[in-house]
Design an enzyme around this catalytic site. Structure first.
Site, short mmCIF file in Angstrom:
data_model
loop_
_atom_site.label_atom_id
_atom_site.label_comp_id
_atom_site.label_asym_id
_atom_site.label_seq_id
_atom_site.Cartn_x
_atom_site.Cartn_y
_atom_site.Cartn_z
N ARG A 54 8.72 -4.24 -1.58
CA ARG A 54 7.84 -4.99 -0.66
C ARG A 54 6.93 -5.93 -1.46
NH1 ARG A 54 5.20 -0.14 2.14
NH2 ARG A 54 3.93 -1.64 3.31
N ARG A 89 5.47 -14.75 7.59
CA ARG A 89 5.70 -14.10 6.30
C ARG A 89 6.55 -14.94 5.39
NH1 ARG A 89 4.58 -8.49 7.50
NH2 ARG A 89 4.88 -7.27 5.62
N ARG A 127 4.30 6.65 6.23
CA ARG A 127 5.28 5.64 6.65
C ARG A 127 6.48 5.68 5.72
NH1 ARG A 127 2.44 -0.10 7.84
NH2 ARG A 127 4.20 -0.83 6.60
N ARG A 167 -1.88 6.34 2.03
CA ARG A 167 -2.00 6.08 3.47
C ARG A 167 -1.33 7.21 4.28
NH1 ARG A 167 -0.21 0.43 5.81
NH2 ARG A 167 1.72 0.92 4.70
N LYS A 187 -4.62 -5.48 5.84
CA LYS A 187 -4.47 -6.41 6.97
C LYS A 187 -4.65 -5.68 8.31
CE LYS A 187 -0.26 -7.65 5.88
NZ LYS A 187 -0.10 -6.75 4.70
P1 AP5 Z 1 -3.58 -1.18 5.85
O1 AP5 Z 1 -4.70 -1.80 6.63
O2 AP5 Z 1 -2.64 -0.28 6.54
O3 AP5 Z 1 -2.82 -2.33 5.00
P2 AP5 Z 1 -1.81 -3.46 5.45
O4 AP5 Z 1 -2.16 -4.68 4.70
O5 AP5 Z 1 -1.75 -3.54 6.94
O6 AP5 Z 1 -0.49 -2.85 4.85
P3 AP5 Z 1 0.97 -2.77 5.47
O7 AP5 Z 1 1.72 -1.78 4.63
O8 AP5 Z 1 0.91 -2.51 6.95
O9 AP5 Z 1 1.49 -4.19 5.21
P4 AP5 Z 1 2.94 -4.69 5.20
O10 AP5 Z 1 2.73 -6.15 5.23
O11 AP5 Z 1 3.75 -4.18 4.09
O12 AP5 Z 1 3.58 -3.96 6.48
P5 AP5 Z 1 3.90 -4.46 7.95
O13 AP5 Z 1 3.67 -3.31 8.85
O14 AP5 Z 1 3.25 -5.75 8.24
O15 AP5 Z 1 -4.27 -0.37 4.63
C1 AP5 Z 1 -3.48 0.36 3.71
C2 AP5 Z 1 -4.23 1.64 3.29
O16 AP5 Z 1 -5.41 1.28 2.59
C3 AP5 Z 1 -4.68 2.51 4.47
O17 AP5 Z 1 -4.52 3.85 4.12
C4 AP5 Z 1 -6.16 2.15 4.65
O18 AP5 Z 1 -6.87 3.24 5.16
C5 AP5 Z 1 -6.57 1.80 3.23
N1 AP5 Z 1 -7.59 0.76 3.16
C6 AP5 Z 1 -7.69 -0.37 3.93
N2 AP5 Z 1 -8.76 -1.11 3.54
C7 AP5 Z 1 -9.32 -0.44 2.50
C8 AP5 Z 1 -10.46 -0.70 1.66
N3 AP5 Z 1 -11.25 -1.78 1.82
N4 AP5 Z 1 -10.74 0.19 0.67
C9 AP5 Z 1 -9.97 1.30 0.49
N5 AP5 Z 1 -8.89 1.60 1.26
C10 AP5 Z 1 -8.58 0.73 2.25
O19 AP5 Z 1 5.48 -4.73 7.85
C11 AP5 Z 1 6.38 -3.66 7.67
C12 AP5 Z 1 7.80 -4.20 7.66
O20 AP5 Z 1 8.11 -4.80 8.93
C13 AP5 Z 1 8.09 -5.31 6.62
O21 AP5 Z 1 8.39 -4.78 5.36
C14 AP5 Z 1 9.28 -6.01 7.28
O22 AP5 Z 1 10.47 -5.26 7.10
C15 AP5 Z 1 8.92 -5.95 8.76
N6 AP5 Z 1 8.16 -7.15 9.16
C16 AP5 Z 1 6.87 -7.18 9.63
N7 AP5 Z 1 6.51 -8.45 9.89
C17 AP5 Z 1 7.57 -9.24 9.61
C18 AP5 Z 1 7.79 -10.64 9.64
N8 AP5 Z 1 6.83 -11.50 10.04
N9 AP5 Z 1 9.01 -11.10 9.26
C19 AP5 Z 1 9.98 -10.27 8.86
N10 AP5 Z 1 9.83 -8.93 8.77
C20 AP5 Z 1 8.63 -8.41 9.14
MG MG Z 2 -0.29 -3.14 8.41
#
Ligand code: AP5
Ligand code: MG
Length: 211
Positions: free
Chosen positions: A166, A88, A155, A127, A13
């Site tokens: 997660r 979410r 992270r 990552r 994402k």
């Molecule tokens: P990356 O692009 O970083 O993936 P992502 O989908 O953004 O993964 P996240 O871990 O950031 O998602 P998340 O939803 O768990 O975390 P968030 O920060 O939103 O890619 C991942 C890896 O793959 C990278 O190394 C990249 O290089 C690689 N990659 C990408 N595309 C690729 C491809 N095509 N091929 C190969 N490799 C590839 O949330 C974190 C925390 O915050 C949550 O757990 C929660 O506690 C809180 N939070 C955030 N939003 C909310 C909300 N709305 N409500 C409540 N709590 C929330």
């Molecule tokens: Mg992310």
């Protein structure tokens, strides 16, 4: 264009949001990034969010919704935005619909990045993030010049136990959003397997902005 990106942790994402938002000239709003900036800054919001994030649980809706409402009220989001990681759960989706309705607007599309559990675990485990630039790498798929550099960190929620929770939280609380947006006729499924550029091309085609 008003867009949200839905998809499991590690689906790409953040990677896609960065590219697509730049291509469309709209701000990328990533709730995870905003929370992490507040945690590192030691702000009251960061203190509230930290324990949930470390456990891989969702930060409570009232905290998250208020933060997003404030961000969407800023000028740069008036004509469009790409939300990454919000909503979410269905409650947050309803709040977002309400915020937009009050502003006389509505969401255009929800893009769902589809990837298997095996693939997202592989992506999350490899990552690494640069402390100085914030750039996100992958040890295998997008390797940094020096994988042992002190500038890189993992992270804290990318540990195996937290990844497991997660994924569980995604399946239980976030996956129902797919049905929510499908019922509104706004859901587009994007196959998130393949090179980053291929996934971007699929997303841009789906939103009718392909070159
Ligand atoms: P990356 O692009 O970083 O993936 P992502 O989908 O953004 O993964 P996240 O871990 O950031 O998602 P998340 O939803 O768990 O975390 P968030 O920060 O939103 O890619 C991942 C890896 O793959 C990278 O190394 C990249 O290089 C690689 N990659 C990408 N595309 C690729 C491809 N095509 N091929 C190969 N490799 C590839 O949330 C974190 C925390 O915050 C949550 O757990 C929660 O506690 C809180 N939070 C955030 N939003 C909310 C909300 N709305 N409500 C409540 N709590 C929330
Ligand atoms: Mg992310």
């Amino acid at each position: 264009m008003r867009l949200v990106l839905v998809g499991p942790p590690g689906a790409g994402k953040g990677t896609q949001a960065e590219i697509i938002a730049e291509r469309l000239g709209i701000p990328k709003i990533s709730t995870g990034d905003i929370f992490r900036a507040n945690v590192s800054g030691g702000t009251p919001l960061g203190l509230k969010a930290k324990e949930y994030m470390d456990a891989g649980d969702l930060v409570p809706d009232e905290v998250t919704n208020e933060m997003v409402a404030d961000r969407l009220a800023q000028d740069d989001a008036a004509d469009g935005f790409l939300l990454d990681g919000y909503p979410r759960n269905t409650e947050q989706a309803k709040v977002l619909d309400g915020i937009l309705k009050a502003a006389g607007a509505e969401l255009d599309l929800a893009l769902e990045l589809v990837a298997s559990d095996d693939e997202v675990v592989r992506r999350l485990s490899g990552r690494r993030v640069s402390k100085s630039t914030g750039k996100v790498y992958h040890l295998e798929f997008d390797p940094p010049a020096d994988p042992d550099s002190d500038d890189l960190y993992q992270r804290s929620d990318d540990r195996p136990e937290t990844i497991k929770n997660r994924l569980k939280v995604y399946a239980e609380q976030t996956a129902p959003l797919v049905g929510y947006y499908e019922a509104q006729g706004k859901l587009v499924e994007i196959d998130a397997i393949g090179e980053v550029d291929e996934v971007t091309a699929r997303a841009l085609t789906a939103i009718g902005a392909a070159e």
